[in-house]
Write a protein that holds these residues in place. Structure first.
Motif, mmCIF file in Angstrom:
data_model
loop_
_atom_site.group_PDB
_atom_site.id
_atom_site.type_symbol
_atom_site.label_atom_id
_atom_site.label_comp_id
_atom_site.label_asym_id
_atom_site.label_seq_id
_atom_site.Cartn_x
_atom_site.Cartn_y
_atom_site.Cartn_z
ATOM 1 N N ASP A 1 0.812 -1.216 0.000
ATOM 2 C CA ASP A 1 0.000 0.000 0.000
ATOM 3 C C ASP A 1 0.853 1.278 0.000
ATOM 4 N N ALA A 2 2.089 1.175 -0.453
ATOM 5 C CA ALA A 2 3.007 2.319 -0.460
ATOM 6 C C ALA A 2 2.518 3.421 -1.396
ATOM 7 N N VAL A 3 3.028 4.614 -1.156
ATOM 8 C CA VAL A 3 2.728 5.772 -2.000
ATOM 9 C C VAL A 3 4.044 6.336 -2.529
ATOM 10 N N TYR A 4 4.128 6.488 -3.853
ATOM 11 C CA TYR A 4 5.281 7.099 -4.523
ATOM 12 C C TYR A 4 4.768 8.378 -5.163
ATOM 13 N N HIS A 5 5.291 9.518 -4.703
ATOM 14 C CA HIS A 5 4.769 10.791 -5.175
ATOM 15 C C HIS A 5 5.896 11.689 -5.666
ATOM 16 N N ASN A 6 5.958 11.881 -6.959
ATOM 17 C CA ASN A 6 6.779 12.930 -7.545
ATOM 18 C C ASN A 6 5.930 14.184 -7.388
ATOM 19 N N ILE A 7 6.289 15.035 -6.466
ATOM 20 C CA ILE A 7 5.415 16.089 -5.969
ATOM 21 C C ILE A 7 4.745 16.928 -7.064
ATOM 22 N N PRO A 8 5.384 17.246 -8.169
ATOM 23 C CA PRO A 8 4.630 18.010 -9.169
ATOM 24 C C PRO A 8 3.554 17.181 -9.891
ATOM 25 N N ASP B 1 12.471 20.270 -9.868
ATOM 26 C CA ASP B 1 11.943 21.294 -10.758
ATOM 27 C C ASP B 1 11.300 20.595 -11.952
ATOM 28 N N LEU B 2 9.986 20.772 -12.124
ATOM 29 C CA LEU B 2 9.263 20.075 -13.182
ATOM 30 C C LEU B 2 9.779 20.468 -14.576
ATOM 31 N N ALA B 3 10.140 21.720 -14.790
ATOM 32 C CA ALA B 3 10.667 22.125 -16.105
ATOM 33 C C ALA B 3 11.957 21.391 -16.418
ATOM 34 N N GLY C 1 14.792 13.516 -2.134
ATOM 35 C CA GLY C 1 13.867 12.430 -1.843
ATOM 36 C C GLY C 1 13.662 12.240 -0.355
ATOM 37 N N VAL C 2 12.420 11.963 0.021
ATOM 38 C CA VAL C 2 12.074 11.661 1.403
ATOM 39 C C VAL C 2 11.386 10.305 1.404
ATOM 40 N N PHE C 3 11.867 9.410 2.249
ATOM 41 C CA PHE C 3 11.368 8.037 2.295
ATOM 42 C C PHE C 3 10.921 7.690 3.706
ATOM 43 N N GLU C 4 9.854 6.923 3.800
ATOM 44 C CA GLU C 4 9.426 6.335 5.058
ATOM 45 C C GLU C 4 9.547 4.829 4.891
ATOM 46 N N VAL C 5 10.220 4.181 5.824
ATOM 47 C CA VAL C 5 10.466 2.741 5.750
ATOM 48 C C VAL C 5 9.892 2.098 7.016
#
Length: 125
Positions: A32-39, A115-117, A98-102
């Motif tokens: 049930d992990a979440v991977y989020h590239n914030i933009p 930076d999305l650009a 990167g920020v990870f929770e393990v």
């Protein structure tokens, strides 16, 4: 059991394989992990993470993660990386935080900030 620091380092290193395998990469994540590239929109669940990784890798000739700095405290790991994208003979670096929770030996959350650009340029868009 490997430490959270070791798990994150191993997962990052798995992207550096000559042909990175999305299923192998996703094995570092809880179901049930979440991977989020914030933009962008987050991928929720191991199957969605594998599909997201496959989508990132599809247009690339290769990718290389270089961890510049990594710190951990308890189950939280943070790293500053340079992800270099190889597309059509061109190598484009992208600086990433990167920020990870393990938890229980698996990554339960991964948030990347960039930076999305610059990210679009790295991907050849």
């Amino acid at each position: 059991m490997p430490t959270p620091d070791e798990i994150v380092r191993s997962m990052c290193e798995s992207w550096n394989a000559p042909t990175p395998d999305p299923d192998q990469i996703s094995k570092y994540f809880a179901e049930d992990a979440v991977y989020h590239n914030i933009p962008l929109e987050p991928a929720v669940g191991r199957a969605a993470i594998s599909a997201t990784v496959a989508g990132f890798l599809a247009p690339l000739d290769g990718i290389h993660f270089e961890i510049r700095h990594q710190v951990s405290s308890g189950n939280i790991v943070m790293n500053e990386r340079t992800d270099t994208f190889h597309v059509s003979g061109r190598a484009t670096p992208l600086r990433v935080m990167g920020v990870f929770e393990v938890n229980d030996g698996l990554i339960t959350a991964w948030r990347d900030y960039f930076d999305l650009a610059q990210g679009n340029q790295a991907m050849g868009f």
